[in-house]
Enzyme design. Sequence first.
Site, mmCIF file in Angstrom:
data_model
loop_
_atom_site.group_PDB
_atom_site.id
_atom_site.type_symbol
_atom_site.label_atom_id
_atom_site.label_comp_id
_atom_site.label_asym_id
_atom_site.label_seq_id
_atom_site.Cartn_x
_atom_site.Cartn_y
_atom_site.Cartn_z
ATOM 1 C CG HIS A 290 13.743 40.152 18.672
ATOM 2 N ND1 HIS A 290 15.010 39.328 18.669
ATOM 3 C CD2 HIS A 290 14.372 41.091 19.296
ATOM 4 C CE1 HIS A 290 15.837 39.824 19.254
ATOM 5 N NE2 HIS A 290 15.702 41.203 19.529
ATOM 6 C CD GLU A 291 12.081 44.354 20.267
ATOM 7 O OE1 GLU A 291 12.188 44.374 21.405
ATOM 8 O OE2 GLU A 291 12.793 44.417 19.137
ATOM 9 C CG HIS B 285 14.023 41.805 24.274
ATOM 10 N ND1 HIS B 285 15.209 41.214 24.802
ATOM 11 C CD2 HIS B 285 14.266 42.146 22.693
ATOM 12 C CE1 HIS B 285 16.304 41.110 23.777
ATOM 13 N NE2 HIS B 285 15.526 41.626 22.628
#
Length: 428
Positions: free
Chosen positions: A21-22, A25
Amino acid sequence: MSYLVTIIAFIIVFGVLVTVHEYGHMFFAKRAGIMCPEFAIGMGPKIFSFRKNETLYTIRLLPVGGYVRMAGDGLEEPPVEPGMNVKIKLNEENEITHIILDDHHKFQQIEAIEVKKCDFKDDLFIEGITAYDNERHHFKIARKSFFVENGSLVQIAPRDRQFAHKKPWPKFLTLFAGPLFNFILALVLFIGLAYYQGTPTSTVEQVADKYPAQQAGLQKGDKIVQIGKYKISEFDDVDKALDKVKDNKTTVKFERDGKTKSVELTPKKTERKLTKVSSETKYVLGFQPASERTLFKPIVYGFESFLKGSTLIFTAVVGMLASIFTGGFSFDMLNGPVGIYHNVDSVVKAGIISLIGYTALLSVNLGIMNLIPIPALDGGRILFVIYEAIFRKPVNKKAETTIIAIGAIFMVVIMILVTWNDIRRYFL
């Protein structure tokens, strides 16, 4: 030993989901030229770290999330302002490479300066009175330069490297990429499982005791070709036909030893739990399908599994949000880290394949939940970007930061309540 296995599995599942997820980003942030000073897995005290290029990668103690710290993503102000006394290190071009804020450093050949004017975003300079000659000097700040405090380096981000000063489209991609990468991870896991296990067919591999298939005399190797008036060519057709036939008596045609035969039976109604407060009604014959391994079918089946899982989770999330307004909301609808640990404990006992499948569904769930329009979540922040795109101006930065802070406090309170609810239900 079982507790140790569960803890290790939980850490791996949590680590994979948050890292993916990170990383989503950070991947799009860096593609947009946004500086990312830190990439963190977990929250709280730092237990491990290393630096690569301009990013510090850290693992933190508490397994309750993670973050990518992006330059210009908040109200943070430079730690240097007029009137302060700092030390500076210069390069061969007489440009500042390090601005040293305390004595916890090992730099040599540095200059002390009383800051009179400074700009760390646009013109990149410090002007002030140096100690060695008590004269006023103007120093340019190098494009790659750092604040130094407590022995740590924090790279200075010019305006064009800051999230807040990017256009709406790269902002949107940066925020949406976290959930997007969770969806991609889930899809890859579903396809991987399909390749490993094979794709189910309409041929019987094994019948379950006391289920309609066994009671009607179906055997291993029988190929189902029709249920009621519905033709069957693959396993998904069986599910679709049974959803229409329901638990009404129907005729099932199948092939055995090259001959077509038929039996009459009544599908069995079952309830499959989706969440703690919702379930799905299914109608089954009670047989395990044989699998086949081909080159392309697992890709199609993986996509179908991903879409089915996403639809079920999206429906459950929408139902949960609706229940807030209809009065049916319960914290039993939510799972915190403790609840996820409990689920991992159950899934691990079923084997690695079940754990991978659960991880895929959890990844979908993480992606969808992060798109809920709550200010502290990706979905809420995307709303600010949409506002900026429509009205051609960003939301007031102070107002945005205040709203996000309120949203973050709200999420922390919810997390505490959910965690306590999970502890009460599973361990007390």
